[in-house]
Design a protein around this motif. Structure first.
Motif, PDB file in Angstrom:
ATOM      1  N   ALA A 194       0.859  -1.189   0.000  1.00 35.38           N
ATOM      2  CA  ALA A 194       0.000   0.000   0.000  1.00 35.38           C
ATOM      3  C   ALA A 194       0.891   1.234   0.000  1.00 35.38           C
ATOM      4  N   GLY A 195       0.490   2.286  -0.696  1.00 32.45           N
ATOM      5  CA  GLY A 195       1.264   3.516  -0.732  1.00 32.45           C
ATOM      6  C   GLY A 195       2.448   3.428  -1.678  1.00 32.45           C
ATOM      7  N   GLY A 205      -3.140   3.157   8.643  1.00 33.79           N
ATOM      8  CA  GLY A 205      -3.176   3.135   7.196  1.00 33.79           C
ATOM      9  C   GLY A 205      -2.336   4.251   6.610  1.00 33.79           C
ATOM     10  N   VAL A 206      -2.183   4.247   5.319  1.00 35.03           N
ATOM     11  CA  VAL A 206      -1.409   5.294   4.633  1.00 35.03           C
ATOM     12  C   VAL A 206      -2.045   6.650   4.911  1.00 35.03           C
ATOM     13  N   GLY A 207      -1.212   7.623   5.303  1.00 35.29           N
ATOM     14  CA  GLY A 207      -1.688   8.962   5.604  1.00 35.29           C
ATOM     15  C   GLY A 207      -1.905   9.232   7.072  1.00 35.29           C
ATOM     16  N   ASP A 208      -1.862   8.183   7.928  1.00 32.13           N
ATOM     17  CA  ASP A 208      -2.055   8.389   9.362  1.00 32.13           C
ATOM     18  C   ASP A 208      -0.824   9.030   9.990  1.00 32.13           C
ATOM     19  N   ALA A 209      -1.054   9.771  11.084  1.00 35.24           N
ATOM     20  CA  ALA A 209       0.023  10.486  11.773  1.00 35.24           C
ATOM     21  C   ALA A 209       0.578   9.637  12.903  1.00 35.24           C
ATOM     22  N   VAL A 210       1.913   9.638  13.029  1.00 35.71           N
ATOM     23  CA  VAL A 210       2.621   8.927  14.093  1.00 35.71           C
ATOM     24  C   VAL A 210       3.669   9.867  14.672  1.00 35.71           C
ATOM     25  N   VAL A 211       3.808   9.840  16.006  1.00 31.69           N
ATOM     26  CA  VAL A 211       4.848  10.636  16.666  1.00 31.69           C
ATOM     27  C   VAL A 211       5.785   9.677  17.373  1.00 31.69           C
TER      28      VAL A 211
END
Length: 857
Positions: free
Chosen positions: A606-607, A633-639
């Protein structure tokens, strides 16, 4: 007399039932040996497992302070506490600082061994004592003396390197003197399982060893003794609140003495769940033996029951009296099982002295004992109601006739409903008391399907025998008739043998698959070595040296940093809902990397991958399976937090990872611009060419330790062998535990044969009177038992194979490596044992003389 039976109030009726039942039991417990053994075995397994688990949990709670090394522990990865953090900790109580890392210990003869290095300060240990041989004062263990620091070494390390107390070891750039052998350390359990033996030095020695380079993999922990902490659990809560308020985003991992070894407690809970399910299997399989024993009991008591009905007792009263007898005997079996289970923690505590590092608080555990008693009572009730209920509507005259006719009497609906209700209650209790209700539900569903499948197989076998044309003369006709006649052994034998073979085949296939995957498939294509903490400035020289020692080797190097996930999709990691299987991803620091191109062994699903020279917003690539379980999923934010700095990234793509290759790969791979300028080390692998000389591998470890002292060498084959040993020990433990269920299957088989003894004896007498020889009867029985055992083994083999495939592919996430040979051998052995047991019981029947039994008729 009719009035005395028919017009009783409920209390007086109950008293009458118990009085008649107790009076009838004066004749002894003949025929109930299998019944008692089935109940006692299952109850003992469940009670023992629960009691030992409770003892371990209580021990962990009681010794939490010693296990943790204080009231509170704060862990940081890759960095020590700064001045502000140290000042905060010192203001809370007495502090001890510890650093854990992996390193190479090199003896004077050049031998190098991977060790779990532990550096401690002067305050260590805050709780408990270090046990050494010879005993030393704390100041004499590790302090510098005569120009050398001291060290404490695991006896296994000394034996492997061939040195003794007083010998020298080099770690990094420092040579230390082994002052004593380290027999035990009080906080060993909290440290978890290591890859190598323990070597303990002082924090001053570690600072001089040159191992603490930028990006080195090291965990710093700080143990605290709080003022009055042992008597005040509220102090623990107040400390955590103050720490969270003062350092909310600094990557602190805080544990307290009430949660000293969370992973160990989780493992204990999971293993307890497994063993409890084994006990439940034994009870459920034993339930068939209970039903057979009760059926035989009703047959033996038919004269008594007929007498009671003749003097006015109703059918329901006869059933109540019989059920009371059965449950009283079940109570005896439950008591035997509880006594055995209650003793297990004391046996474990005695047997484990000096062997197990686990603190066992041996005492009676009312909760597990009560649960085991409830399981046993409900199992006995559920499997007894139908066979006992057969006596309700049987006419008095029929009770005096052959028991086969009694077995044909239909059971009233009330008893079937009561049996179903008891079974449903057993299921609800099992789900309510389970460590993991989902696993328990799957197990119970599988057990129910297995019972239904085997019952269907038995019915099909009986129908086929009835429809099959005669063959083999009188012997064949007799064998076929025995398979489908009223009161035939076929259902009980198929159930007991089928379940036993299923369990044996499942264990054999899983064990064979694990061993093949770990010992054969992986080493052929896996790297021979992993090298940790390779400094970036030494990368070229390190790679050149490896190719010099082992020409033709494939060397792969990737950057590695330690980081932890702070939040996902705007939700803090500690608050994020995730399955237990992937909880480890959000707990503590993980190894992460950055790369220009897609890592080898990965495939995008994906992506899109970022282009070369990408300089836009930071991006991350996630393992697809873990992302799915985390809901990413693709586009989600992670810190993520790396070296104390939080970095916000976006999921750019998902990829599948071939973890089995043991190549270098990570759950998270970042775009290179994410950590521009951050210090990092390299993780390197070396794959040997075909036909490489093993002696060169040994010289490689020595050479790397001498030329690059900060680098840690991990020989993959050693790790795989250690894992294989662990898997072997686990397989032995699982097989040993599963013998409880196998023993129950054997008891059911014996019970079924015993229950049919009278009918078999009568058949043998009549046939011998009509001219049948002992040899012909033996051949007929051999054919009958062979057909039943063969059909049961075939179904058990298929069911066990299916179960093993599901466990390997769905639970363990391993590729399918089906090896039928061990399973076929196990199934064949089960058939041989079953037929031998059946014929052994039949031989005694054939030896009886006809005259005494004909006179009784």
């Amino acid at each position: 007399m009719h009035g005395s039976f028919g017009n009783k109030s409920h209390p007086r009726r109950l008293a009458l039932i118990l009085r008649v039942a107790m009076r009838d039991m004066r004749g002894g417990l003949r025929g109930f040996g299998i019944f008692l053994a089935c109940i006692a075995l299952g109850v003992a397994a469940i009670a023992g497992v629960g009691s030992v688990a409770s003892a371990l949990s209580d021990g962990l709670g009681r010794e939490g302070r010693a296990i943790l090394g204080g009231d509170v522990a704060v862990a940081l990865t890759q960095r020590p506490a700064n001045d502000r953090e140290r000042a905060f900790l010192a203001a809370q109580g007495t502090v001890s600082a510890i650093a854990d890392l992996r390193a190479m210990a090199v003896a004077e003869n050049g031998e190098a061994v991977l060790v779990e290095l532990k550096a401690v300060d002067d305050a260590y240990p805050l709780v408990g004592e270090l046990a050494t041989t010879p005993p030393l004062a704390r100041s004499a263990m590790l302090d510098e003396a005569r120009g050398r620091f001291g060290a404490l070494a695991d006896p296994a390390l000394l034996a492997r390197l061939g040195i003794g107390v007083g010998g020298s070891l080099r770690i990094g750039e420092l040579t230390v003197e082994v002052r004593a052998a380290l027999d035990s350390e009080p906080d060993k359990i909290a440290a978890g399982i290591g890859f190598g033996p323990r070597l303990m030095v002082s924090d001053a020695a570690l600072a001089r060893a040159g191992l603490l380079q930028p990006g080195s993999i090291v965990r710093h922990s700080y143990r605290l003794l709080l003022p009055g902490g042992e008597a005040d659990d509220g102090a623990l809560v107040r400390f955590e609140e103050r720490a969270k308020a003062a350092f909310p985003d600094d990557g602190w991992r805080v544990r307290d003495r009430l949660n000293a070894a969370p992973q160990l407690e989780r493992n204990i809970g999971q293993f307890t769940q497994y063993l409890t399910l084994v006990g439940m299997t034994a009870l459920l399989v034993g339930g068939v033996g209970v039903a057979n024993a009760v059926r035989g009991f009703v047959d033996r008591r038919r004269v008594t029951m007929a007498t009671l009905k003749a003097v006015g007792a109703s059918g329901s009263l006869v059933v109540a009296i019989a059920l009371a007898e059965v449950m009283l005997i079940a109570g005896l079996g439950i008591l035997l099982g509880l006594a055995t289970g209650a003793a297990m923690p004391f046996v474990a505590a005695w047997a484990g002295q000096g062997l197990l590092p686990l603190p066992i608080e041996a005492r009676l555990a009312p909760g597990p004992l009560l649960a085991a008693a409830l399981y046993g009572g409900l199992t006995a009730l559920a499997f007894s109601l139908v066979p006992v209920g057969r006596a309700h509507d049987v006419p008095v005259a029929a009770l005096f006739r052959d028991h086969v006719e009694a077995a044909q009497t239909p059971v009233r609906r009330r008893y079937r409903i009561a049996a179903i209700a008891a079974g449903a209650l057993l299921v609800l209790v099992a789900l309510a008391l389970a460590h993991n209700p989902r696993v328990a539900a799957v197990f119970l569903l599988a057990a129910g399907l297995a019972f239904l499948l085997l019952r269907a197989v038995a019915a099909g076998l009986m129908r086929a025998a009835r429809a099959m044309p005669p063959f083999g003369g009188p012997t064949g006709r007799l064998a076929l008739a025995s398979l489908h006649r009223p009161g035939a052994l076929t259902p009980a034998l198929v159930l007991s043998l089928g379940l036993g073979v299923t369990l044996v085949v499942t264990l054999a296939l899983v064990d064979a698959g694990l061993r093949r995957e770990l010992t054969r498939a992986l080493p052929e294509r896996a790297p021979a070595f992993f090298f940790l903490d390779v400094q970036a400035q030494d990368a070229d020289a390190f790679g050149a040296y490896l190719n010099t020692v082992i020409p033709g080797a494939v060397v792969e190097k990737v950057p590695m940093i330690r980081g932890r996930i702070v939040s996902l999709k705007g939700i803090r990691a500690q608050d994020y809902t995730r399955p237990e299987e992937v909880a480890w991803v959000l707990e503590g620091d993980r190894g992460i990397t950055f790369a220009e191109s897609l890592p080898e062994g990965s495939r995008l699903v994906a992506g899109e991958w970022w282009p070369p020279g990408y300089a836009g917003p930071p991006l991350v690539s996630f393992d697809a399976e873990i992302a799915r379980q985390l809901g990413l999923g693709v586009g989600d934010a992670v810190v993520v937090n790396v070296l104390g700095r939080e970095v916000a990234v976006t999921v750019a793509n998902l990829r599948t990872v071939e973890w089995r290759s043991l190549g270098i790969n990570f759950v998270m791979v970042f775009s290179p611009n994410t950590f521009a300028g951050a210090p990092y080390t390299l993780l390197a692998t070396l794959t040997e060419p075909a036909g490489a000389d093993p002696a060169r591998s040994l010289s490689l470890v020595r050479g790397v330790a001498a030329r690059f002292p900060a680098v840690t060498s991990v020989r993959v084959r050693d790790v795989l062998e250690a894992v294989n040993d662990m898997v072997g020990q686990l397989a032995v433990a699982i097989a040993a535990a599963s013998t409880v269920a196998l023993a129950a299957s054997a008891l059911v088989l014996g019970g079924a044969l015993a229950a049919s003894h009278r009918a078999r004896l009568y058949d043998a007498v009549i046939l011998k009177t009509l001219g049948a020889t002992r040899g012909r009867l033996l051949r007929a029985y051999l054919l009958e038992y062979g057909l039943v055992a063969g059909a049961s083994a075939a179904v058990g083999f298929l069911a066990g194979s299916a179960a093993a495939v599901l466990i390997m592919t769905q639970v363990m996430r391993l590729p399918l490596t089906y090896q039928p040979a061990p399973a076929l051998a196990a199934a064949a052995a089960a058939v041989i044992v079953a037929v031998a047991l059946a014929l052994a019981g039949t031989w005694r029947i054939l030896a009886q003389k006809p005259a005494p039994y004909l006179r009784e008729r």
